[in-house]
Structure formats: structure tokens, C-alpha cells
Enzyme design. Structure first.
Site, PDB file in Angstrom:
ATOM      1  CG  ASP A 364      -7.940   1.953   8.797  1.00  0.00           C
ATOM      2  OD1 ASP A 364      -8.329   0.801   8.520  1.00  0.00           O
ATOM      3  OD2 ASP A 364      -6.732   2.239   8.927  1.00  0.00           O
ATOM      4  NE  ARG A 441      -9.564  -8.357   8.941  1.00  0.00           N
ATOM      5  CZ  ARG A 441      -9.594  -7.048   8.758  1.00  0.00           C
ATOM      6  NH1 ARG A 441      -9.342  -6.527   7.576  1.00  0.00           N
ATOM      7  NH2 ARG A 441      -9.848  -6.250   9.747  1.00  0.00           N
ATOM      8  CE  LYS A 474      -3.454   1.056   7.974  1.00  0.00           C
ATOM      9  NZ  LYS A 474      -4.195   1.152   9.239  1.00  0.00           N
ATOM     10  CD1 TRP A 475      -1.288  -2.070  -0.581  1.00  0.00           C
ATOM     11  CD2 TRP A 475      -1.292  -0.537  -2.197  1.00  0.00           C
ATOM     12  NE1 TRP A 475      -1.272  -2.736  -1.770  1.00  0.00           N
ATOM     13  CE2 TRP A 475      -1.271  -1.818  -2.794  1.00  0.00           C
ATOM     14  CE3 TRP A 475      -1.299   0.579  -3.028  1.00  0.00           C
ATOM     15  CZ2 TRP A 475      -1.243  -2.003  -4.163  1.00  0.00           C
ATOM     16  CZ3 TRP A 475      -1.265   0.393  -4.398  1.00  0.00           C
ATOM     17  CH2 TRP A 475      -1.244  -0.898  -4.958  1.00  0.00           C
ATOM     18  CG  ASP A 476      -4.228  -3.319   5.568  1.00  0.00           C
ATOM     19  OD1 ASP A 476      -3.286  -4.111   5.717  1.00  0.00           O
ATOM     20  OD2 ASP A 476      -4.975  -2.963   6.496  1.00  0.00           O
ATOM     21  CG  MET A 477      -1.501  -7.878   0.877  1.00  0.00           C
ATOM     22  SD  MET A 477      -1.003  -9.413   1.675  1.00  0.00           S
ATOM     23  CE  MET A 477      -0.872 -10.485   0.278  1.00  0.00           C
ATOM     24  CG  ASN A 478      -5.638  -6.818   6.470  1.00  0.00           C
ATOM     25  OD1 ASN A 478      -4.671  -6.705   7.206  1.00  0.00           O
ATOM     26  ND2 ASN A 478      -6.480  -5.825   6.260  1.00  0.00           N
ATOM     27  CG  ASP A 546      -2.715  -4.586  12.634  1.00  0.00           C
ATOM     28  OD1 ASP A 546      -2.567  -3.460  12.140  1.00  0.00           O
ATOM     29  OD2 ASP A 546      -3.348  -5.496  12.065  1.00  0.00           O
TER      30      ASP A 546
END
Ligand code: GLA
Length: 726
Positions: A364, A441, A474-478, A546
Site C-alpha cells: 500500500d 490530507r 489499488k487505485w486510490d483518490m483521497n 476504510d
């Protein structure tokens, strides 16, 4: 399944259990006649007669008086007698927003048309048909082509609209819904999925009343707060019975869904791109395509509605409909180590997974640039040689030695101010000139509306996927998007930005998933902040939340299943005390609640007790048995965690030979005795062996008398029952 009667000037769209009827009035208005349980292909001329009212502009047609203000319409406009919310609004060069759409032509074709640049239900379309109706506006000079594709077996109709400027001057689109449906009644409950980060998709059911009830996102993504879905359901609809109309958008950006109950007690349901902040300049001849929407009809309660949505996703939606895709059991490093990773620590974690039966290790956040916390390096997608002196080769071969493939985390749409990419291209983040961009963030958002930005990120990600044997991304967007606007757009086109951002994201997803067809891409946005059919077109599974607390997951997964199949949800067993809630639950409970999803672990396997290690092996053995039902079976909600101290759900194979039931106690009631849970989806005449009790019961006994829950359950306890037909 789509028929046109020239005598009645009526279109009949029929699915297995529903009918949708559209009629062209003699003055060219496109009138909505009916949507609901199947009816005959009758002449329904008389069904408009109530559309006459005082103190609204009326018109006379064939001896009848009508008011547009109460006429059910397919794609209503504003400014010429209908005072309700319009489906589309186009501004003329003189600044006026008066529109008037009338029928021009239609066409019925087999299959579904391609929608360029947007996700849509595109797979296994043999037997589907599409109706295209073109409407033309004589006041403002545009055309709306309405597309309806009928998926008969799924009781579903997809819709989208293409708006074209047919004048020789620019027009400005101010709003364009994907779908608008008028109902003559107001006695509906409005069911939606609400939430927040770590608390996604809780069920929200309220009665409609006069005025407008709506949900929306202005965050640049579909969001944790409201899912792009709403259902209009009868007041007495339950899981198993009653009418339910479900509507969902195939879109991941700003949206609005509204239900307006007007003065005459009729309801107008609309969904599409959020008009707030949206405009789109249409040059002469240019077209704008709305995202696709899907509507399903069920007269067998919420369960029927969910099954239609699930089947649409599993059978017809891009990557989600590819049966060959393998969903691995994974172990993810995030909750195990957060940013505190080194090659040595990861190596230990990987080695301690030996023999557990896990398919894939996922590295991750924290492996790239010089990322030590969340305040740097997004945009620098190269390996941090301080943490991984050997690149990823070493870790990947250790994964293989220990029976696992290798996966990795990216957050492609983001940029940190402290990054090489930012230093090279400070103008690539979304910002308002002359104004410091808002951080969230500690990060900024890349302007994905710019093709050079998309190209740069594509090249970086593709280089890594080419260099290394990576099987999972794993394609995140935070974060949410602020400061919307783009250097690539002219002043009058800035209102296009939020939509163009999503188009840029889709183009990147499209390129990467096509270039690397063997890589499994998983969606994520701070957990489930972008859980929608748009993402599921490119990525067949999404990190549901999450929040890995097993008890919280009951509500999250139960709510998510209203629209999305369990094959789309990822759920992991994590360590206790839980990192989001501090709650301590048994290891078995965490496994049982994650079982009927894409399964995995989110913990440091080197810190497991021997008992937990044994439990993992058992959980994985069980998952292998349940797995085929997750991708091909039917999911049933049996006890709602929103209405009870318990929760129960069931998965059943389509051939009804196997089933599994998960029962969970949220909060135990002392001295409460046993009860029975009526199962579903079984063959009434087959005899099933139910384990662990090892009793034999007929399907009809289990479905009508129920499965006896006799044991006393304590807080957070769970049980899994497996059913096998003889
Ligand atoms: C988000 C994701 C988590 C994890 C972190 C990493 O919050 O939802 O699962 O990947 O980012 O920063």
C-alpha cells in the site's frame, strides 16, 4: 421488447416484469404514459385526461384541454408552461433560457449504442434493443436525442441523452439530466444511501411530501455522503414484497438526484450531472453526451430491485461483467505498517504469509518518491530506493517464493506540493490563479482535464507495470476537489471543468486497464468515497470502506448491497483493537463478516498467534467454497442491522445446490431465547445438509419454517451456516 404503434404513436418498452410507455401527442410533445408492472400494449390515449388545471397555461388538443404543468413528460423543459424542474436547460446567444422540445424522429435498433468516453452497460447485449427518439427545440435551436436500451431479463432500462447544437451560433448548456421520470402519484418513500468517511452507504428511507427532496454531490467525486442512487418505493414495500423503482447513475462525479412532488401530487424523479457549477459551451454542430443512468423495476420488494442492479453489473457492466477476471485473496500492508515500511519489514510480512493460502500481497502507500508521511511525493511514481534499495524485484521474488503474486497502491490523480512533479509543473494542480489552493490530507489534485497531465501519469504508471510483475493495482483518490477551473479552458468554458476532470480520469482508467488486461484494478477513494457504476465499469471491485471494524461493516456492506453486488465489494480482516473504532471483536467474527465479499487481510501476519494462523487457514478454506457463489450466485438480506440488534445475509448458488448464511449479533439481548430465520433462494423440494449442526431439512422447511438459531449469542458473535443439497 420495444414496439412502436404508428396508430397510437406509442412506444412500448417491455422487460420481463415491467412496461415503460411513451406517447407522441399530436402537437409533438413527448409524453410519458406509464412505468410499472407489465401492462398490455393498449391505446392509452385517455390516460392524459387529468392533465388539465386552472391557473396554469393550458392547450387544446383534439378537443381535450391539457396543461404542460401536469403532463407527464419524457424530457421536460422550462419556460413554456411546465413550471416543474426541467430535465435540460439551454441558454441562447441572447442569454434567454426558454426551451420547447417536440418530437422529430425515432429509430429502433438491436443492441446498445457505444457511448464514447463514458462508462456504460456494454457487455452481453445480445437480445437488447435501443430506442432513440430525437426531439427538436424551435425556440433555442438544439436537439435532444433520448436513448433507451431495454435489458429484458434484468427488468432494467438504461438511458442517456445527446444534446446537439443545430444552430450556427454557440449555445450554453446549463443542465442536462440523464433521466427524468414522471409518476402520477406521490405516495412514495425515497430510499437513498447516505454516509461519511468510514460510515458509507447507510440506508436512509423517508416519505416524500410536497416540494423537492434531493441528494447530491458537489465534491468532484460521487462521494461518501450520498451514493448516486435513489429508489422510489411504495410505503409498504419490504425486502420481499411491494413495488420498488431503483435509479442509479453510471457516473463518478458531481451528481444530483431529485424527487419533486408538485401541487397536483405527482412526482418527478430526475438524475444527472449536478447543475451546480456546471455549464457546457456547445459550438455549432457540437454534441454533449450525458452520463448513462439505469432504472430497474421490481414488484418483489427491495430484494428484486437489488437483484436487477446486481445482475446488470455482473452481466453487462464493462470489467465487472468479465467472468474470466480472478479476484484474489489479498493481504495489504496499510493497517499493518502504514508509512513505516522498509524492504526488511515488508519481507518479514511476506514470509510470515507462507502456507496461509493468500494469493496476493499488496504494497500500500509509502513505497514511492520519498514518502514518509502523507505530506509528500504524490505524483512521483518511482520507487524510494532508501526503502527498497533493490527496487521491487527482490520483494516480488520473495512473494513468489511464498506462493503469492504482487500488487501495489497508486493515487494517480493527486500531487503533493513537496514532489518532483510539483517542482517541475507547479501549474498542473487544480487551483485558482492568484489564490493558494486548498489542501486536504496535505495534497492537491492534478488537473485531469489536461491531456498532458493524463499522459504524464499514464507513462509513469505504465513504466512500472511494464517493468515489474504486478498483478493487482489499488487505485486510490483521497480528497474532495476544490478550486475547480482549468488553464486549459476558456473563460466561458470553466463550468465544464468538474465533468472534464472525470472524463480525464476515465480516459486514464481506460488506457491503463486496456494496456494491462491481466492486472486486476481495484477502486478506492478514502475507502468507499467513489463507489459507483462508473468506477465498476473499469474496475470490478472497490475497497468498500476504510472502516475495517467488523460490526461497522455490517451496516456498510448491507447498505452497499442495495445497489452493488457482493462481487464488487472488498472486505478485509484487520487487527484488534480496531484502528477506526477501538472495538475488540473475535477473529472469527471479523472473518465471517468479510467472507461474502472479495476477501483478504489488512494486518501484520508476523504478529499473529498460532490460533489466529490456524483460523486464517480455515477462513480461506471456507472462502474457496463460498467464492463461486459470490461471483455467480444471488445475495439475500435477511435481517437488517439498521432495524435489529442482529444482522443476517445469505448467498445462494444459481442452481440452488449450495448456499451460505452469515448471522451476526451486534449487541446481545440477555435471556432472549432462540428464533428462526426464513431463508431464501433454495429449491423447495431439495434436501439440504446444514452445517455445522449437520441436520437435514427441505428447502421449503428452511424457507417457510426457517433456520433455527438456538445458541445464545454474545456481543459481536457470528455464525456461518453452510447448506449443501443432496
Ligand atoms: C486511503 C485508503 C486506505 C489506504 C490509505 C493510504 O485512506 O482508503 O486503504 O490505502 O489511503 O494512504
Amino acid at each position: 421488447m420495444i414496439k412502436f404503434s404508428p396508430e397510437n404513436k406509442t412506444f412500448y418498452l417491455n422487460t420481463k416484469n415491467s412496461s415503460y410507455i411513451i406517447n407522441i401527442l399530436d402537437n409533438g410533445l413527448l409524453c410519458h404514459k406509464y412505468y410499472g408492472a407489465s401492462v398490455a400494449e393498449d391505446n392509452m390515449e385517455y390516460y392524459n385526461l387529468f392533465a388539465k388545471h386552472e391557473y396554469t397555461p393550458n392547450m387544446i388538443l383534439n378537443g381535450y384541454t391539457f396543461s404542460k404543468d401536469n403532463l407527464p413528460q419524457e424530457y421536460p423543459v422550462f419556460g413554456r408552461g411546465d413550471f416543474r424542474s426541467p430535465a435540460v436547460c439551454v441558454e441562447r446567444p441572447d442569454g434567454r433560457c426558454v426551451n420547447d422540445l417536440i418530437y422529430k424522429s425515432h429509430e429502433i435498433t438491436a443492441g446498445v449504442p457505444k457511448i464514447e468516453g463514458l462508462p456504460y452497460f456494454n457487455k452481453n447485449t445480445e437480445g437488447t434493443a435501443t430506442l432513440k427518439i430525437v426531439l427538436t427545440d424551435c425556440v433555442s435551436g438544439f436537439e435532444s436525442a433520448l436513448f433507451y436500451s431495454v435489458f429484458e431479463n434484468e427488468d432494467a432500462i438504461t438511458r442517456h441523452t445527446v444534446i446537439t447544437n443545430t444552430t450556427d451560433k454557440s449555445l450554453k448548456l446549463r443542465s442536462a439530466d440523464s433521466l427524468s421520470v414522471d409518476f402520477e402519484a406521490k405516495e412514495f418513500d425515497f430510499l437513498t444511501l447516505r454516509g461519511a468517511w468510514a460510515r458509507e452507504r447507510h440506508i436512509n428511507r423517508r416519505s416524500l411530501s410536497y416540494g423537492t427532496t434531493s441528494i447530491e454531490s458537489r465534491r468532484g467525486s460521487s462521494g461518501h455522503q450520498h451514493n448516486p442512487f435513489a429508489a422510489l418505493i411504495s410505503r409498504n414495500t419490504t425486502e420481499e414484497s411491494g413495488e420498488a423503482y431503483g435509479f442509479a447513475l453510471v457516473y463518478s462525479g458531481n451528481f444530483r438526484i431529485s424527487a419533486e412532488v408538485d401541487q397536483f401530487s405527482s412526482t418527478r424523479l430526475q438524475m444527472g450531472i449536478n447543475p451546480n457549477g456546471f455549464t457546457y459551451v456547445l459550438s455549432p454542430g457540437e454534441s454533449f453526451t450525458t452520463p448513462q443512468a439505469v432504472s430497474v423495476y421490481s414488484n418483489s420488494g427491495l430484494c428484486g430491485m437489488s437483484h436487477s442492479f446486481h445482475n446488470m453489473c455482473k452481466n453487462h457492466l464493462g470489467r465487472s461483467a468479465e467472468k474470466a477476471v480472478k479476484h484474489p485473496i489479498i493481504i495489504n500492508s496499510w493497517e499493518a505498517m502504514y508509512f513505516d515500511i522498509t524492504e526488511k519489514r515488508i519481507e518479514n510480512l511476506v514470509r510470515s504469509c507462507r502456507g496461509l493460502g493468500i494469493d496476493t500481497f499488496v504494497l500500500d502507500d509509502g513505497w514511492f518518491g520519498c514518502r514518509k508521511s502523507d505530506n509528500s511525493s504524490l505524483g512521483d511514481w518511482y520507487i524510494d530506493k532508501n526503502k527498497f534499495p533493490n527496487g521491487l524485484k527482490n520483494i516480488i521474488s520473495i512473494c513468489k517464493e511464498n506462493g503469492m503474486s504482487f500488487g501495489i497502491w497508486f493515487e494517480p490523480e493527486m500531487i503533493s506540493e513537496n514532489s518532483e512533479l510539483y517542482r517541475r509543473h507547479p501549474d498542473w494542480c487544480i487551483h485558482t490563479p492568484g489564490c493558494a489552493p486548498i489542501e486536504s490530507r496535505s495534497q492537491l489534485v492534478l488537473d485531469m482535464a489536461r491531456s498532458e497531465v493524463v499522459d504524464c501519469i499514464y507513462n509513469q504508471l505504465a513504466a512500472l507495470l511494464n517493468e515489474y510483475d504486478i498483478t493487482y493495482v489499488k487505485w486510490d483518490m483521497n480528497r474532495n476537489i476544490t478550486d475547480n477551473g482549468s488553464a486549459s479552458l476558456s473563460a466561458d468554458a470553466q463550468g465544464e471543468h468538474a465533468h472534464r476532470y472525470i472524463l480525464g480520469v476515465y480516459s486514464l482508467m481506460d488506457r491503463l486497464t486496456k494496456a494491462f488486461p491481466d492486472v486486476l484494478f481495484e477502486g478506492c477513494a478514502g475507502g468507499g468515497g467513489r463507489f459507483d457504476f462508473g468506477i465498476l465499469y473499469y474496475m470490478p471491485q472497490i475497497w468498500t470502506s476504510d472502516d475495517t471494524d467488523a460490526v461497522e461493516r455490517l451496516k456498510i456492506q448491507y447498505g452497499t448491497s442495495m445497489v452493488y453486488p457482493v462481487s464488487a465489494m472488498t472486505a478485509h480482516v484487520s487487527a484488534c483493537p480496531n484502528h477506526q473504532t477501538g472495538r475488540i471483536t473475535p477473529f472469527k467474527t471479523r472473518g465471517d463478516i468479510a467472507q461474502i465479499c472479495n476477501f483478504g487481510y489488512e494486518l501484520d501476519a508476523s504478529k499473529l498467534s498460532s490460533d489466529e494462523t490456524e483460523q486464517i487457514k480455515e477462513q480461506i478454506k471456507l472462502h474457496r467454497k463460498i467464492e463461486p457463489m459470490i461471483y455467480n450466485g444471488d445475495f439475500y438480506r435477511l435481517i437488517s442491522p439498521f432495524e435489529s440488534d442482529c444482522c443476517c445475509w445469505q448467498i445462494a448458488a444459481q442452481d440452488k445446490k449450495n448456499s451460505a448464511v452469515v448471522f451476526a449479533t451486534q449487541k446481545a439481548t440477555p435471556n432472549s431465547g432462540g428464533f428462526y430465520i426464513k431463508l431464501r433462494g433454495l429449491d423447495p423440494e431439495s434436501i439440504y445438509t446444514v452445517s455445522p449442526m449437520n441436520i437435514k431439512l427441505h428447502g421449503k422447511t428452511l424457507m417457510n419454517a426457517g433456520l433455527p438459531i438456538t445458541k445464545e449469542y454474545f456481543d459481536f458473535n457470528t455464525a456461518i451456516f453452510e447448506l449443501t443439497a443432496e
